[in-house]
Design a protein around this motif. Structure first.
Motif, short mmCIF file in Angstrom:
data_model
loop_
_atom_site.label_atom_id
_atom_site.label_comp_id
_atom_site.label_asym_id
_atom_site.label_seq_id
_atom_site.Cartn_x
_atom_site.Cartn_y
_atom_site.Cartn_z
N THR A 230 0.85 -1.18 0.00
CA THR A 230 0.00 0.00 0.00
C THR A 230 0.89 1.23 0.00
O THR A 230 1.72 1.40 0.90
CB THR A 230 -0.90 0.04 1.24
OG1 THR A 230 -1.70 -1.14 1.31
CG2 THR A 230 -1.81 1.26 1.21
N VAL A 231 0.75 2.07 -1.03
CA VAL A 231 1.52 3.31 -1.06
C VAL A 231 0.79 4.31 -0.17
O VAL A 231 -0.28 4.82 -0.51
CB VAL A 231 1.67 3.86 -2.49
CG1 VAL A 231 2.47 5.16 -2.47
CG2 VAL A 231 2.37 2.83 -3.38
N ILE A 232 1.37 4.56 0.99
CA ILE A 232 0.72 5.40 2.00
C ILE A 232 0.81 6.87 1.63
O ILE A 232 -0.11 7.65 1.84
CB ILE A 232 1.37 5.14 3.38
CG1 ILE A 232 1.13 3.67 3.78
CG2 ILE A 232 0.82 6.09 4.43
CD1 ILE A 232 2.00 3.21 4.92
N GLY A 233 1.93 7.26 1.07
CA GLY A 233 2.13 8.65 0.68
C GLY A 233 3.37 8.80 -0.17
O GLY A 233 4.25 7.93 -0.16
N THR A 234 3.43 9.89 -0.91
CA THR A 234 4.61 10.12 -1.74
C THR A 234 4.89 11.62 -1.81
O THR A 234 3.96 12.44 -1.70
CB THR A 234 4.42 9.54 -3.15
OG1 THR A 234 5.65 9.55 -3.85
CG2 THR A 234 3.39 10.33 -3.94
N GLN A 235 6.15 11.95 -1.96
CA GLN A 235 6.58 13.33 -2.14
C GLN A 235 7.47 13.38 -3.37
O GLN A 235 8.39 12.57 -3.51
CB GLN A 235 7.37 13.83 -0.92
CG GLN A 235 6.55 14.03 0.34
CD GLN A 235 5.79 15.35 0.34
OE1 GLN A 235 6.24 16.33 -0.22
NE2 GLN A 235 4.61 15.36 0.95
N HIS A 236 7.18 14.31 -4.25
CA HIS A 236 7.97 14.48 -5.47
C HIS A 236 8.73 15.80 -5.41
O HIS A 236 8.17 16.81 -4.99
CB HIS A 236 7.08 14.45 -6.71
CG HIS A 236 7.81 14.76 -7.99
ND1 HIS A 236 8.60 13.82 -8.63
CD2 HIS A 236 7.89 15.89 -8.73
CE1 HIS A 236 9.13 14.38 -9.71
NE2 HIS A 236 8.71 15.63 -9.80
N THR A 237 9.98 15.78 -5.81
CA THR A 237 10.75 17.01 -5.93
C THR A 237 11.57 16.97 -7.21
O THR A 237 12.21 15.97 -7.51
CB THR A 237 11.67 17.25 -4.72
OG1 THR A 237 12.47 18.42 -4.96
CG2 THR A 237 12.59 16.06 -4.45
N ALA A 238 11.51 18.06 -7.96
CA ALA A 238 12.32 18.18 -9.16
C ALA A 238 13.67 18.83 -8.85
O ALA A 238 14.51 18.97 -9.74
CB ALA A 238 11.58 19.00 -10.22
N GLU A 239 13.86 19.22 -7.58
CA GLU A 239 15.09 19.92 -7.19
C GLU A 239 16.27 18.99 -7.00
O GLU A 239 17.42 19.44 -7.02
CB GLU A 239 14.85 20.72 -5.91
CG GLU A 239 13.84 21.85 -6.06
CD GLU A 239 13.70 22.65 -4.79
OE1 GLU A 239 14.68 23.31 -4.38
OE2 GLU A 239 12.61 22.60 -4.18
N VAL A 240 16.00 17.71 -6.78
CA VAL A 240 17.08 16.72 -6.64
C VAL A 240 16.89 15.67 -7.72
O VAL A 240 15.87 14.98 -7.77
CB VAL A 240 17.06 16.05 -5.25
CG1 VAL A 240 18.22 15.07 -5.12
CG2 VAL A 240 17.11 17.09 -4.15
N SER A 241 17.87 15.54 -8.60
CA SER A 241 17.77 14.62 -9.72
C SER A 241 19.15 14.38 -10.30
O SER A 241 20.12 15.06 -9.92
CB SER A 241 16.86 15.22 -10.81
OG SER A 241 17.46 16.39 -11.35
N GLY A 242 19.22 13.44 -11.20
CA GLY A 242 20.48 13.24 -11.91
C GLY A 242 20.88 14.49 -12.66
O GLY A 242 22.06 14.88 -12.68
N ASP A 243 19.89 15.18 -13.25
CA ASP A 243 20.18 16.41 -13.99
C ASP A 243 20.72 17.50 -13.07
O ASP A 243 21.66 18.23 -13.44
CB ASP A 243 18.92 16.92 -14.70
CG ASP A 243 18.48 16.01 -15.84
OD1 ASP A 243 19.29 15.16 -16.27
OD2 ASP A 243 17.34 16.15 -16.30
N SER A 244 20.13 17.65 -11.88
CA SER A 244 20.59 18.71 -10.98
C SER A 244 22.00 18.43 -10.48
O SER A 244 22.80 19.36 -10.30
CB SER A 244 19.62 18.85 -9.79
OG SER A 244 19.68 17.73 -8.93
N LEU A 245 22.33 17.15 -10.26
CA LEU A 245 23.67 16.81 -9.82
C LEU A 245 24.68 16.94 -10.96
O LEU A 245 25.84 17.30 -10.74
CB LEU A 245 23.68 15.40 -9.24
CG LEU A 245 22.82 15.25 -7.97
CD1 LEU A 245 22.71 13.79 -7.55
CD2 LEU A 245 23.40 16.09 -6.83
N ASP A 246 24.23 16.68 -12.20
CA ASP A 246 25.06 16.97 -13.36
C ASP A 246 25.37 18.48 -13.39
O ASP A 246 26.49 18.90 -13.71
CB ASP A 246 24.36 16.59 -14.67
CG ASP A 246 24.20 15.08 -14.82
OD1 ASP A 246 24.90 14.33 -14.12
OD2 ASP A 246 23.36 14.66 -15.65
N GLY A 247 24.36 19.27 -13.04
CA GLY A 247 24.53 20.71 -13.04
C GLY A 247 25.58 21.18 -12.06
O GLY A 247 26.29 22.17 -12.31
#
Length: 538
Positions: A230-247
């Motif tokens: 059961t997926v109780i909850g989820t949080q999405h962030t575009a601030e942390v990603s492979g692209d941001s770390l490439d940056g």
């Protein structure tokens, strides 16, 4: 491979940045299918050059020198209406996004052999169909047989419209969808969470799935109850990603290049140079996950000048230190919003290519007590979700899952229910977020000579973690802090017995139906004596 009645099923992770196809092989293990370039993951890119159409890695290479005719990010536009904000974000890199009757479409230019230019417009649906056809072909050529169905993973935050659009694109690509499952559920399958659950031991657990992909990160709290997720909850962030770390690496190496040559590739006038440096930085980042030092080399980065640099893992960790903060905030928020504490999370599992970064894992691990298991041992982290989809496809092939019930909403228990040991401690028998109907049985020992078994059944609430000062108290350390305290007494029961001996056990069965009515039955097997209580649930 997952096969039933000579039918072949695959698992597919269709990502914003990359996609992966997996099967269950003859050894009953997940195996990732290599594409025509011999790679396990296929970039989610489509590019046009002249009259040629490119997909995957070839399209991603086109992005460096032909960005305006390269389509990327199309998965996340499925099922969405056009808006200026969406167009600005989706068209920030790659092909321009324009409005066509309220639908966002990518606009590219093709050129014939005669030099005649033609404007081609592709919706997210059109782009997805072309891309899925290529993946479908890759799988069939690899296996040498027809693909009869696929299990696809989608983000938890996908809307009903987006899921419908995914199904429609798969149908147009002649790829039958067996089931759409949530990405964290696919990861849980690959990590074998709840795999050994049985009637006697439900293996109830609470897991946190940390998925850091190329375009963003999803942190999901998953209840594992009797082998069900059961997926109780989820949080999405575009601030942390492979692209941001490439940056982070791009900014560092751009500074080094400026020191060497005096050329600032980040001045807004060297877009192609930035794309070339980003492509090289991605390779550097992947190397640093396995090695302590990694090179970065770009031929003719700007104005004919080459760049060669190196960076060690410690330096990268320092540069990227603050970049992880939004991910850590997402971890804290999803646990708190679910009504839990970090101490109640039994496992943290990682997936997604960027999650292999050791510093990222260690920062997440510091949010949990030592009792929480931190796991990343399942192989390539960017292949976890596809492999989990293949596991699900195998279960469908075996008839272990009723696919028709896949979209049904399942009621869950709102609060934990268990036995009250004291005013400050409750042992949870049925965990919060357990899918209903549900049944659990516990055995209670009695002191020798005891003739009555007193049972207090209560709802519980999580106990807040101790302050650091309390943890320093040696006496407090000797006694393990309870996870729950009673919040509401539901029933008191007294079972009259013959004098108990060392082997006497009272079996207490808890059952909650879909009507949320609680039934408790306490039985002493030797004498056969039993007592029952019913509690209507709101």
């Amino acid at each position: 491979m997952a096969a039933a009645d000579n039918k072949t099923y695959i698992g597919l992770s269709f990502g914003t940045s990359n996609s992966v196809i997996a099967i269950i092989n003859k050894e009953n293990r997940a195996e990732v299918i290599a594409n025509e370039d011999g790679e396990h993951k296929t970039p989610s890119y489509i590019a046009f050059s002249g009259e040629e159409e490119y997909h995957g890695s070839q399209a991603k290479h086109q992005f460096v020198r032909n960005a305006q005719n390269t389509i990327l990010g199309f998965r996340d536009l499925l099922g969405k209406a056009y808006s200026n904000e969406l167009a600005a974000a989706a068209g920030a890199e790659g092909a321009k996004v324009v409005d066509q009757d309220g639908t966002p479409v990518f606009e590219v230019t093709t050129v014939s052999e005669e030099g005649e230019e033609t404007t081609l417009r592709l919706s997210a649906h059109d782009a997805t169909v072309r891309y899925l056809v290529r993946l479908h072909t890759t799988a069939e050529e690899y296996l040498g047989r027809k693909i009869d169905g696929a299990v696809l993973a989608v983000p938890v935050w996908f809307t009903a419209e987006q899921k419908t659009s995914v199904r429609a694109a798969c149908a147009a690509a002649d790829l039958p969808v067996l089931q759409l499952i949530a990405e964290p559920a696919a990861a849980a399958l690959m990590y074998d969470l709840g795999a050994d659950a049985s009637h006697d031991d439900a293996k109830d657990a609470l897991a946190l799935v940390v998925d850091v992909g190329g375009a963003g990160a999803d942190v999901s709290l998953v209840g594992v109850r009797g082998g069900l997720f059961t997926v109780i909850g989820t949080q999405h962030t575009a601030e942390v990603s492979g692209d941001s770390l490439d940056g982070v690496l791009v900014k560092h190496f751009a500074g080094e290049f400026k020191k060497q040559t005096g050329i600032d590739v980040l001045d807004g006038k060297h877009a192609r140079s930035v794309r070339k440096l980003t492509e090289a930085a991605e390779i550097t980042k992947r190397t640093l996950s396995a090695a302590t030092t990694a090179p970065c080399a770009v031929e003719s980065l700007a104005d004919g000048m080459d760049f060669n640099g190196t960076i060690n893992r410690t330096r990268f960790d320092i540069l990227a230190g603050r970049a992880y903060n939004p991910l850590l905030d997402a971890v804290r928020d999803v646990i708190a919003n679910g009504g839990y504490t970090p101490a109640q999370v039994s496992q943290v599992v990682f997936c997604g290519g960027a999650a292999r970064i050791r510093k990222l894992q260690s920062k997440v691990a510091l949010l949990f007590p030592e009792s929480t298991e931190i796991r990343d041992e399942v192989g390539e982290l960017d292949e976890v979700i596809a492999a989990g989809c293949a596991e699900q496809a195998a279960l469908i092939a075996q008839g272990a899952i009723e696919v028709d019930a896949q979209d049904a909403a399942v009621p869950v228990l709102a609060k934990p229910i268990g036995l009250q040991l004291s005013a400050e401690e409750l042992v949870a028998v049925l965990q919060k977020d357990t899918p209903l109907p549900a049944s659990r049985t516990v055995k209670v020992a009695l002191p020798a000579g005891e003739k009555r078994a007193y049972l207090a059944v209560a709802e519980g609430e999580p106990v807040a973690p101790k302050d650091e000062e309390d943890e320093e108290d040696e006496e407090a350390e000797e006694k393990k802090q309870p996870l729950y305290r009673p919040s509401k007494l539901l029933a008191e029961m007294v079972l009259e017995l013959d004098a108990a001996d060392a082997d006497t056990r009272v079996e207490v069965k808890f059952f909650v139906g879909t009507d949320r009515k609680l039934t408790i039955v306490a039985t002493e097997p030797k004498s056969g004596k039993s007592i029952q209580a019913e509690v209507p649930q709101n």
